[in-house]
Design an enzyme around this catalytic site. Structure first.
Site, PDB file in Angstrom:
ATOM      1  N   ASP A  98      -2.822 -16.987  -8.775  1.00  0.00           N
ATOM      2  CA  ASP A  98      -2.502 -17.855  -7.647  1.00  0.00           C
ATOM      3  C   ASP A  98      -1.617 -17.050  -6.697  1.00  0.00           C
ATOM      4  O   ASP A  98      -0.604 -16.488  -7.123  1.00  0.00           O
ATOM      5  CB  ASP A  98      -1.744 -19.086  -8.177  1.00  0.00           C
ATOM      6  CG  ASP A  98      -2.052 -20.341  -7.396  1.00  0.00           C
ATOM      7  OD1 ASP A  98      -2.003 -20.273  -6.161  1.00  0.00           O
ATOM      8  OD2 ASP A  98      -2.326 -21.383  -8.028  1.00  0.00           O
ATOM      9  N   ASP A 201      -2.650 -20.146  -2.078  1.00  0.00           N
ATOM     10  CA  ASP A 201      -1.888 -21.386  -1.992  1.00  0.00           C
ATOM     11  C   ASP A 201      -1.437 -21.720  -0.571  1.00  0.00           C
ATOM     12  O   ASP A 201      -0.905 -20.858   0.136  1.00  0.00           O
ATOM     13  CB  ASP A 201      -0.639 -21.232  -2.877  1.00  0.00           C
ATOM     14  CG  ASP A 201       0.170 -22.506  -2.972  1.00  0.00           C
ATOM     15  OD1 ASP A 201      -0.320 -23.455  -3.584  1.00  0.00           O
ATOM     16  OD2 ASP A 201       1.289 -22.544  -2.419  1.00  0.00           O
ATOM     17  N   GLU A 258      -6.777 -22.449  -0.411  1.00  0.00           N
ATOM     18  CA  GLU A 258      -6.381 -23.855  -0.370  1.00  0.00           C
ATOM     19  C   GLU A 258      -6.132 -24.169   1.100  1.00  0.00           C
ATOM     20  O   GLU A 258      -5.033 -24.019   1.611  1.00  0.00           O
ATOM     21  CB  GLU A 258      -5.114 -24.109  -1.196  1.00  0.00           C
ATOM     22  CG  GLU A 258      -4.866 -25.606  -1.359  1.00  0.00           C
ATOM     23  CD  GLU A 258      -3.419 -25.977  -1.644  1.00  0.00           C
ATOM     24  OE1 GLU A 258      -3.201 -27.082  -2.156  1.00  0.00           O
ATOM     25  OE2 GLU A 258      -2.507 -25.192  -1.355  1.00  0.00           O
ATOM     26  N   HIS A 331      -4.495 -29.766 -10.019  1.00  0.00           N
ATOM     27  CA  HIS A 331      -3.146 -30.067 -10.529  1.00  0.00           C
ATOM     28  C   HIS A 331      -2.293 -30.861  -9.536  1.00  0.00           C
ATOM     29  O   HIS A 331      -1.171 -31.210  -9.864  1.00  0.00           O
ATOM     30  CB  HIS A 331      -2.455 -28.756 -10.873  1.00  0.00           C
ATOM     31  CG  HIS A 331      -2.195 -27.923  -9.649  1.00  0.00           C
ATOM     32  ND1 HIS A 331      -3.224 -27.355  -8.913  1.00  0.00           N
ATOM     33  CD2 HIS A 331      -1.066 -27.612  -9.006  1.00  0.00           C
ATOM     34  CE1 HIS A 331      -2.693 -26.718  -7.872  1.00  0.00           C
ATOM     35  NE2 HIS A 331      -1.388 -26.854  -7.903  1.00  0.00           N
ATOM     36  N   ASP A 332      -2.808 -31.096  -8.328  1.00  0.00           N
ATOM     37  CA  ASP A 332      -2.057 -31.863  -7.327  1.00  0.00           C
ATOM     38  C   ASP A 332      -2.619 -33.261  -7.129  1.00  0.00           C
ATOM     39  O   ASP A 332      -2.095 -34.032  -6.332  1.00  0.00           O
ATOM     40  CB  ASP A 332      -2.142 -31.179  -5.947  1.00  0.00           C
ATOM     41  CG  ASP A 332      -1.367 -29.879  -5.891  1.00  0.00           C
ATOM     42  OD1 ASP A 332      -0.397 -29.719  -6.657  1.00  0.00           O
ATOM     43  OD2 ASP A 332      -1.730 -29.022  -5.057  1.00  0.00           O
TER      44      ASP A 332
HETATM   45  O1  TEU Z   1      -0.174 -27.409  -2.482  1.00  0.00           O
HETATM   46  C1  TEU Z   1      -0.150 -27.414  -1.078  1.00  0.00           C
HETATM   47  C2  TEU Z   1      -0.189 -28.701  -0.452  1.00  0.00           C
HETATM   48  O2  TEU Z   1      -0.566 -28.802   0.689  1.00  0.00           O
HETATM   49  C3  TEU Z   1       0.375 -29.850  -1.200  1.00  0.00           C
HETATM   50  O3  TEU Z   1       1.352 -30.441  -0.412  1.00  0.00           O
HETATM   51  C4  TEU Z   1      -0.639 -30.862  -1.517  1.00  0.00           C
HETATM   52  O4  TEU Z   1      -1.113 -31.448  -0.338  1.00  0.00           O
HETATM   53  C5  TEU Z   1       0.035 -31.920  -2.349  1.00  0.00           C
HETATM   54  O5  TEU Z   1       0.625 -31.317  -3.453  1.00  0.00           O
HETATM   55  C6  TEU Z   1      -0.967 -32.961  -2.796  1.00  0.00           C
HETATM   56  O6  TEU Z   1      -0.347 -33.852  -3.659  1.00  0.00           O
HETATM   57  C7  TEU Z   1       0.102 -26.193  -3.083  1.00  0.00           C
HETATM   58  C8  TEU Z   1       0.076 -26.289  -4.580  1.00  0.00           C
HETATM   59  O7  TEU Z   1      -1.218 -26.621  -5.011  1.00  0.00           O
HETATM   60  C9  TEU Z   1       1.120 -27.248  -5.033  1.00  0.00           C
HETATM   61  O8  TEU Z   1       1.092 -27.446  -6.426  1.00  0.00           O
HETATM   62  C10 TEU Z   1       2.449 -26.691  -4.609  1.00  0.00           C
HETATM   63  O9  TEU Z   1       3.466 -27.607  -4.905  1.00  0.00           O
HETATM   64  C11 TEU Z   1       2.480 -26.373  -3.125  1.00  0.00           C
HETATM   65  O10 TEU Z   1       1.344 -25.666  -2.679  1.00  0.00           O
HETATM   66  C12 TEU Z   1       3.667 -25.483  -2.809  1.00  0.00           C
HETATM   67  O11 TEU Z   1       3.443 -24.200  -3.270  1.00  0.00           O
END
Ligand code: TEU
Ligand code: CA
Length: 562
Positions: A98, A201, A258, A331-332
């Site tokens: 990542d 990311d 992403e 994971h989000d």
């Molecule tokens: O997520 C980026 C992001 O835009 C997040 O705000 C996403 O929209 C949100 O988590 C949805 O619930 C990435 C990673 O995937 C995330 O785990 C990290 O916390 C974030 O970047 C910061 O690095």
């Protein structure tokens, strides 16, 4: 579109902390991943994306990196990592790391040096501005995790720094060529170790609209959603093109961005033949229904027709210009089976139906760990069961907005990122076989029913269906059609039906019935062969696993049409 080595692959996301714990400390680790490589190979996975395992205070579970050149001891050692890359290669598998370079951790040496000397070299690695008590902030952007993006610089009450995520994640100043060179150097260093590439990311955030300015406030806090600034910021292509040229292309790396908020006319620049990235995730259906006015204003289930609208819209936009990466969860996000399928319908066949629909789309399919066995969201009983930094912020906002403890927990937990972060359910033993110690996050109590061991020898299981899907994608007979052919919607206006053709060397038709009753669908030509069916040995009108009758039939068929 030029053919690439990764086009026909299947990818899988590992969230290492929750995947498999090899030493009983309750935290998943790299040796744990190595132990499960054969399982993943058997599932039909070729590319493994690992969420961050670099040295980190884990304030945002590793998305806050304090050293880009080392492995966090909780996940293992650099030797373990090299071993993993080696073991993966032996099985013709590729590892993606990542790449988290919009920001680093406040504990990174660069930020520590910036604190020591804000006017020196490292001060310019970040966005640091002068601050006077009581004076207006340089801009009113709202951080993704709540509150303003500005925080006083530790030890310097007259200075402040920018963080679009948590205050422990200061943004790197991409306008500074020294920062960019550091990033490229690190990418090359990892590629030299034999990586397949990177998942990138939060990348859209690296280009800020400068000088800082306010945007219209969209809530009572007077702040403005980051989307407003991003829509107004131009020129990210200079950074991304440079990164592709100096770091990715020399290694023929596979990269998946992403990417949120990309402008339609820039899609080609992102994932066309000469694009900045190989691919990018399709978040259309995840963004749908989320309100900019507040995260808890409008999050809900997606209906099958809304889902259809989202996937077809993306497919039309991309055409054969590039390859998107398709997901139902990560994971989000909450578990896909809980976002796209209503509780009363959430049975094994419904999970297979959803799997079939997204896996057969044009693009690269990503499976998120546990998805292949149909893992579900967790019912959180108290706020103490939640670990995620952003859910805790959301809970706080909800409480401050006047919601009761119970209401705040319910809204914050329904879409909490921790839903997808509970440990993988390997068997029905203690802690679902994830660890012999105390798991860092609660195990979903449904592990007794939903686990790998229970499904691995069951031909009707969700896991078996995912295997059928990966085998089909790789079969000599249908490979070309599934990987490259165009997607053509069929009977698009019919309610609760998702149907589409893939027309290549063969003509495939995917039919997914989301309504309660059986339905007759006119085939454009006689079906030659049913190549996929989610109900091989189950009777029509599948009841929910608990015996209740659902509201749709959960029938997917993939067939070859003459
Ligand atoms: O997520 C980026 C992001 O835009 C997040 O705000 C996403 O929209 C949100 O988590 C949805 O619930 C990435 C990673 O995937 C995330 O785990 C990290 O916390 C974030 O970047 C910061 O690095
Ligand atoms: Ca461990």
């Amino acid at each position: 579109m030029k053919k690439q080595w990764w086009h026909d692959k299947v990818a899988y996301q590992i969230y290492p902390k929750s995947f498999y714990d090899s030493n009983g400390d309750g935290i998943g680790d790299i040796p744990g991943i190595i132990e499960k490589l054969d399982y993943l190979r058997d599932l039909g996975v070729d590319i493994l994306w690992l969420s961050p395992i670099y040295k980190s205070p884990l304030a945002d579970q590793g998305y806050d990196i304090s050293d880009y050149y080392s492995i966090d001891p909780r996940f293992g050692t650099m030797k373990d990592m090299e071993h993993l890359i080696h073991e993966a290669k032996k099985r013709q598998m590729y590892i993606l790391m990542d790449l988290v370079v919009n920001h680093c951790s406040d504990e990174h040496e660069w930020f520590q040096k910036a604190i020591q000397d804000p006017d020196g070299k490292y001060g310019n690695f970040f966005y640091i501005t002068d601050r006077k008590e009581g004076e207006k902030l340089p801009c009113n952007w709202r951080s993704y995790f709540g509150g303003p993006v500005w925080e006083p610089l530790p030890g310097h009450p007259d200075k402040q720094y920018l963080h679009v995520f948590h205050k422990k994640q200061p943004d790197l100043n991409w306008e500074n060529p020294e920062v960019r060179e550091e990033v490229y150097k690190n990418i090359r260093w990892w590629m030299e170790k034999g990586l397949g590439g990177f998942r990138i990311d939060a990348i859209i955030n690296i280009k800020k609209k400068l000088p800082f300015q306010d945007y219209p406030a969209d809530r009572e806090d007077g702040l403005s959603n980051m989307g407003n600034m991003l829509a107004d910021a131009h020129g990210i292509g200079e950074f991304l093109g440079e990164m592709a040229k100096k770091a990715f292309r020399p290694y023929n790396a596979f990269t998946v961005g992403e990417v949120f908020n990309v402008k339609d006319d820039e899609l080609k620049d992102f994932i066309g033949d000469e694009g900045y990235f190989s691919s990018m995730f399709d978040f259309n259906s995840h963004v749908f229904g989320k309100s900019l006015d507040g995260w808890y204003a409008s999050q809900r289930y997606l209906t099958p027709d809304e889902y259809k609208h989202c996937i077809f819209e993306t497919q039309k936009k991309i055409g054969d210009m590039g390859m998107v990466s398709n997901i139902i969860e990560n994971h989000d996000e909450p578990r896909g089976v809980c976002y796209y399928i209503q509780p009363q319908d959430r049975c094994t066949d419904a999970k297979k139906l959803l799997a079939g629909v997204y896996f057969m789309l044009r693009g690269l399919p990503f499976i998120y760990q546990g998805q292949e066995i149909g893992m579900e969201n967790l019912d959180f009983h108290t706020i103490d069961e939640i670990d995620d930094i952003s859910t805790l912020d959301e809970y706080k906002v909800a409480r401050e907005a006047g919601l009761s403890d119970e209401e705040a927990l319910s809204v914050a937990s329904a879409f909490s990122r921790d839903n997808a972060r509970t440990p993988v359910q390997w068997d029905d033993g203690a802690n679902a076989g994830f660890t012999t110690g105390k798991p860092w996050l609660k195990v979903n109590p449904n592990y007794k029913q939903i686990n790998v061991q229970a499904q691995v020898n069951d031909e009707d299981s969700v896991l078996a269906f995912y295997k059928k899907l990966t085998r089909l994608r790789k079969s000599e007979e249908y490979k070309e059609t599934i990987v490259y052919s165009q997607l053509i919607p069929y009977l698009e206006e019919e309610k609760n039906l998702i149907a589409y053709f893939r027309k290549g060397e063969k003509t495939l038709l995917v039919l997914a019935n989301f309504q309660k009753d059986p339905r007759k669908v006119q085939l454009p030509a006689p079906a030659k062969k049913v190549v996929l069916n989610n109900k091989e040995s189950v009777n029509w009108g599948c009841p929910r696993d608990n015996g209740e009758q659902g509201t749709f039939r959960k029938d997917t068929r993939g067939m070859e049409i003459e």
